[in-house]
Write a protein that holds these residues in place. Sequence first.
Motif, PDB file in Angstrom:
ATOM      1  N   PHE A  39     112.594 -11.735 127.428  1.00 16.70           N
ATOM      2  CA  PHE A  39     112.713 -10.425 126.798  1.00 16.70           C
ATOM      3  C   PHE A  39     111.534  -9.556 127.229  1.00 16.70           C
ATOM      4  CE2 PHE A  39     112.424  -7.269 123.505  1.00 16.70           C
ATOM      5  CZ  PHE A  39     113.727  -7.093 123.059  1.00 16.70           C
ATOM      6  N   SER A  40     111.779  -8.308 127.573  1.00 12.68           N
ATOM      7  CA  SER A  40     110.666  -7.417 127.922  1.00 12.68           C
ATOM      8  C   SER A  40     110.570  -6.233 126.988  1.00 12.68           C
ATOM      9  CB  SER A  40     110.822  -6.883 129.350  1.00 12.68           C
ATOM     10  OG  SER A  40     110.662  -7.919 130.263  1.00 12.68           O
ATOM     11  N   LEU A  41     109.326  -5.897 126.640  1.00 17.53           N
ATOM     12  CA  LEU A  41     109.027  -4.661 125.919  1.00 17.53           C
ATOM     13  C   LEU A  41     108.477  -3.706 126.967  1.00 17.53           C
ATOM     14  CD1 LEU A  41     107.122  -6.182 122.865  1.00 17.53           C
ATOM     15  CD2 LEU A  41     109.328  -5.013 122.749  1.00 17.53           C
ATOM     16  N   LEU A  42     109.214  -2.645 127.201  1.00 14.19           N
ATOM     17  CA  LEU A  42     108.889  -1.748 128.303  1.00 14.19           C
ATOM     18  C   LEU A  42     108.653  -0.346 127.764  1.00 14.19           C
ATOM     19  CD1 LEU A  42     109.036  -1.177 131.453  1.00 14.19           C
ATOM     20  CD2 LEU A  42     111.451  -0.708 131.098  1.00 14.19           C
ATOM     21  N   GLY A  43     107.685   0.346 128.321  1.00 14.11           N
ATOM     22  CA  GLY A  43     107.484   1.731 127.900  1.00 14.11           C
ATOM     23  C   GLY A  43     106.186   2.267 128.445  1.00 14.11           C
ATOM     24  N   PRO A  44     106.003   3.587 128.354  1.00 18.28           N
ATOM     25  CA  PRO A  44     104.796   4.202 128.897  1.00 18.28           C
ATOM     26  C   PRO A  44     103.558   3.841 128.080  1.00 18.28           C
ATOM     27  CG  PRO A  44     106.133   5.834 127.741  1.00 18.28           C
ATOM     28  CD  PRO A  44     106.923   4.561 127.765  1.00 18.28           C
ATOM     29  N   SER A  45     102.398   4.144 128.626  1.00 16.52           N
ATOM     30  CA  SER A  45     101.141   3.838 127.957  1.00 16.52           C
ATOM     31  C   SER A  45     101.102   4.482 126.565  1.00 16.52           C
ATOM     32  CB  SER A  45      99.989   4.366 128.825  1.00 16.52           C
ATOM     33  OG  SER A  45      98.787   3.984 128.252  1.00 16.52           O
ATOM     34  N   GLY A  46     100.686   3.694 125.588  1.00 17.67           N
ATOM     35  CA  GLY A  46     100.516   4.233 124.239  1.00 17.67           C
ATOM     36  C   GLY A  46     101.783   4.224 123.388  1.00 17.67           C
ATOM     37  N   CYS A  47     102.881   3.641 123.900  1.00 17.76           N
ATOM     38  CA  CYS A  47     104.148   3.693 123.143  1.00 17.76           C
ATOM     39  C   CYS A  47     104.223   2.601 122.069  1.00 17.76           C
ATOM     40  CB  CYS A  47     105.344   3.590 124.077  1.00 17.76           C
ATOM     41  SG  CYS A  47     105.538   1.959 124.798  1.00 17.76           S
ATOM     42  N   GLY A  48     103.252   1.681 122.052  1.00 16.81           N
ATOM     43  CA  GLY A  48     103.222   0.681 120.978  1.00 16.81           C
ATOM     44  C   GLY A  48     103.573  -0.735 121.411  1.00 16.81           C
ATOM     45  N   LYS A  49     103.553  -1.014 122.704  1.00 17.32           N
ATOM     46  CA  LYS A  49     103.948  -2.344 123.194  1.00 17.32           C
ATOM     47  C   LYS A  49     102.989  -3.430 122.695  1.00 17.32           C
ATOM     48  CE  LYS A  49     103.566  -1.066 127.523  1.00 17.32           C
ATOM     49  NZ  LYS A  49     103.158   0.341 127.370  1.00 17.32           N
ATOM     50  N   THR A  50     101.691  -3.203 122.950  1.00 19.07           N
ATOM     51  CA  THR A  50     100.702  -4.220 122.561  1.00 19.07           C
ATOM     52  C   THR A  50     100.698  -4.415 121.051  1.00 19.07           C
ATOM     53  OG1 THR A  50      99.335  -3.843 124.503  1.00 19.07           O
ATOM     54  CG2 THR A  50      98.226  -4.767 122.584  1.00 19.07           C
ATOM     55  N   THR A  51     100.801  -3.313 120.302  1.00 21.23           N
ATOM     56  CA  THR A  51     100.797  -3.438 118.836  1.00 21.23           C
ATOM     57  C   THR A  51     102.006  -4.241 118.375  1.00 21.23           C
ATOM     58  OG1 THR A  51      99.699  -1.293 118.758  1.00 21.23           O
ATOM     59  CG2 THR A  51     100.580  -2.120 116.689  1.00 21.23           C
ATOM     60  N   THR A  52     103.165  -4.026 118.997  1.00 19.52           N
ATOM     61  CA  THR A  52     104.364  -4.801 118.639  1.00 19.52           C
ATOM     62  C   THR A  52     104.122  -6.287 118.884  1.00 19.52           C
ATOM     63  OG1 THR A  52     105.725  -2.922 119.280  1.00 19.52           O
ATOM     64  CG2 THR A  52     106.855  -5.032 119.077  1.00 19.52           C
ATOM     65  N   LEU A  53     103.522  -6.590 120.037  1.00 17.29           N
ATOM     66  CA  LEU A  53     103.246  -7.987 120.379  1.00 17.29           C
ATOM     67  C   LEU A  53     102.253  -8.606 119.388  1.00 17.29           C
ATOM     68  CD1 LEU A  53     104.475  -9.353 122.883  1.00 17.29           C
ATOM     69  CD2 LEU A  53     102.231  -9.284 123.916  1.00 17.29           C
ATOM     70  N   ARG A  54     101.245  -7.816 119.020  1.00 17.47           N
ATOM     71  CA  ARG A  54     100.226  -8.306 118.081  1.00 17.47           C
ATOM     72  C   ARG A  54     100.808  -8.530 116.687  1.00 17.47           C
ATOM     73  NH1 ARG A  54      94.889  -7.919 119.254  1.00 17.47           N
ATOM     74  NH2 ARG A  54      94.381  -7.196 117.164  1.00 17.47           N
ATOM     75  N   LEU A  55     101.806  -7.734 116.335  1.00 12.43           N
ATOM     76  CA  LEU A  55     102.482  -7.927 115.040  1.00 12.43           C
ATOM     77  C   LEU A  55     103.277  -9.243 115.056  1.00 12.43           C
ATOM     78  CD1 LEU A  55     103.641  -4.249 114.577  1.00 12.43           C
ATOM     79  CD2 LEU A  55     102.447  -5.539 112.785  1.00 12.43           C
ATOM     80  N   ILE A  56     103.865  -9.556 116.204  1.00 11.27           N
ATOM     81  CA  ILE A  56     104.636 -10.803 116.317  1.00 11.27           C
ATOM     82  C   ILE A  56     103.671 -12.001 116.309  1.00 11.27           C
ATOM     83  CG2 ILE A  56     106.240 -12.146 117.767  1.00 11.27           C
ATOM     84  CD1 ILE A  56     107.289  -9.413 118.839  1.00 11.27           C
ATOM     85  N   ALA A  57     102.526 -11.820 117.002  1.00 11.49           N
ATOM     86  CA  ALA A  57     101.548 -12.916 117.098  1.00 11.49           C
ATOM     87  C   ALA A  57     100.806 -13.141 115.784  1.00 11.49           C
ATOM     88  CB  ALA A  57     100.537 -12.594 118.198  1.00 11.49           C
ATOM     89  N   GLY A  58     100.695 -12.083 114.972  1.00  7.57           N
ATOM     90  CA  GLY A  58      99.963 -12.207 113.713  1.00  7.57           C
ATOM     91  C   GLY A  58      98.562 -11.644 113.776  1.00  7.57           C
ATOM     92  N   PHE A  59      98.205 -10.973 114.882  1.00  6.52           N
ATOM     93  CA  PHE A  59      96.894 -10.326 114.960  1.00  6.52           C
ATOM     94  C   PHE A  59      96.886  -8.992 114.212  1.00  6.52           C
ATOM     95  CE2 PHE A  59      97.046 -12.783 119.039  1.00  6.52           C
ATOM     96  CZ  PHE A  59      96.172 -13.769 118.636  1.00  6.52           C
ATOM     97  N   GLU A  60      98.065  -8.488 113.904  1.00  2.00           N
ATOM     98  CA  GLU A  60      98.195  -7.278 113.085  1.00  2.00           C
ATOM     99  C   GLU A  60      99.168  -7.589 111.957  1.00  2.00           C
ATOM    100  OE1 GLU A  60      96.656  -4.466 113.573  1.00  2.00           O
ATOM    101  OE2 GLU A  60      96.011  -4.638 115.667  1.00  2.00           O
ATOM    102  N   GLU A  61      98.923  -6.953 110.804  1.00  5.97           N
ATOM    103  CA  GLU A  61      99.890  -7.057 109.703  1.00  5.97           C
ATOM    104  C   GLU A  61     100.624  -5.737 109.575  1.00  5.97           C
ATOM    105  OE1 GLU A  61      98.525  -8.181 105.815  1.00  5.97           O
ATOM    106  OE2 GLU A  61      97.585  -9.996 106.614  1.00  5.97           O
ATOM    107  N   PRO A  62     101.931  -5.763 109.282  1.00  4.27           N
ATOM    108  CA  PRO A  62     102.640  -4.489 109.129  1.00  4.27           C
ATOM    109  C   PRO A  62     102.198  -3.749 107.861  1.00  4.27           C
ATOM    110  CG  PRO A  62     104.141  -6.363 108.822  1.00  4.27           C
ATOM    111  CD  PRO A  62     102.801  -6.931 109.151  1.00  4.27           C
ATOM    112  N   ASP A  63     102.158  -2.428 107.920  1.00  2.00           N
ATOM    113  CA  ASP A  63     101.929  -1.629 106.708  1.00  2.00           C
ATOM    114  C   ASP A  63     103.209  -1.581 105.885  1.00  2.00           C
ATOM    115  OD1 ASP A  63      99.209  -0.776 107.256  1.00  2.00           O
ATOM    116  OD2 ASP A  63     100.089   0.345 108.925  1.00  2.00           O
ATOM    117  N   HIS A  64     104.340  -1.537 106.572  1.00  2.00           N
ATOM    118  CA  HIS A  64     105.655  -1.617 105.926  1.00  2.00           C
ATOM    119  C   HIS A  64     106.525  -2.519 106.776  1.00  2.00           C
ATOM    120  CE1 HIS A  64     104.562   1.887 103.578  1.00  2.00           C
ATOM    121  NE2 HIS A  64     104.217   2.478 104.697  1.00  2.00           N
ATOM    122  N   GLY A  65     107.554  -3.083 106.146  1.00  2.00           N
ATOM    123  CA  GLY A  65     108.542  -3.862 106.897  1.00  2.00           C
ATOM    124  C   GLY A  65     108.151  -5.318 107.040  1.00  2.00           C
TER     125      GLY A  65
END
Length: 370
Positions: A39-65
Amino acid sequence: MDDWVVELRGVTRQFITRQFGTVKAVDQMDLSIRRGEFFSLLGPSGCGKTTTLRLIAGFEEPDHGQVYINGEDVSVLPPFKRKVNTVFQRYALFPHLDVFENIAFGLRRSGTPDAIIEKKVSESLELVRLNNMEHRHVQSLSGGQQQRVALARALVNEPEVLLLDEPMAALDQKLRREMQFELKRIQKTTGITFILVTHDQEEALTMSDSVAVLNTGHVEQLGTPRDIYDQPSSRFVAEFMGTANFLPVHISRVSNGRTTVKLSNLEFLVPSRHGLNEGSAAEISIRPERLRLTHEADPSGNSMPGLVTDAVFMGACTRFTVEVDGQRQLTAEHQNLAHTAYPDFVPGDKVWVNWGHSSATLLPSSAVSS
Ligand SMILES: Nc1ncnc2c1ncn2[C@@H]1O[C@H](COP(=O)(O)OP(=O)(O)OP(=O)(O)O)[C@@H](O)[C@H]1O
Ligand SMILES: [Mg+2]
């Protein structure tokens, strides 16, 4: 029923910054990833790819959801309790340890017996094709070899999901191609779900089973590489996935899955799109390789007259710029195949630009007109 290994439901992650105030890096994102897919997360710089990955990994916690792994809500679970591993862009290897110890590090910490460590490390070294390198110092390795150590270190934990954040960004073009091939092979061999972050659309197209195109923190389109390339859901996706021509049109008729659109006094048939009805303004998007230039109009599809203004030989193909409908520029590409007898066109030639009834995509009218 679909077997989702990772799911995001309405996930928002925002950051308060001094410069920009609140930034929604991920904004009410829904995402479902099937077990065992690339599966690939694709998009321009700053679109939220790394943050999405970090949310899956657990390095970030969601504010909602919520974030689910194997159907379990892991939104507030720390990284080490999730069956996922991450390979970062900077490989973060331990410079004072050799290859073996870099890979064994996590297993040693969890108290795994030596014999099992030995076996697992050898297996993962074999998987990344670094056998016989176990006692080399990581600093003496090339970029590509270090990348493989980082991969082996993640794979040795037998994660259910492997997260890769632009892992090939530091490699030169040739190594990058090699690693793409290797990653695909390893994913197939192990059956582990790979989630790759990339801003390189070609990389996403060639490697993935599914691609999510992200735009400002949400999923703009999710589908197979072919869906995303051939049937972009928006102008953003069409433009991000390579070159696309856009023509503003007016919808004059919708019937039987086909829509008749008008541009000036010309009519074209295109595949219909849900929600775009008679009387609306819209635009059509066509890839350059779907356009064919001829001396006579081709009655089997759509045609419009034009004037060649530029022709550039590019080796495998020739790229033409054609002016149509007054000032509009279209880009058309002809493959330079030995057995096709495409006439050669030069600037100044009057031509017909032709494309098949299924070759264009109907899009909602965008604010930016071309
Ligand atoms: N810790 C943070 N603090 C403040 N803002 C952040 C933080 N992390 C991310 N952001 C912001 O959130 C947005 C998304 O960032 P993210 O790193 O997820 O993007 P990206 O798609 O990975 O980009 P790139 O391709 O450049 O790596 C950006 O505007 C970024 O500046
Ligand atoms: Mg990033």
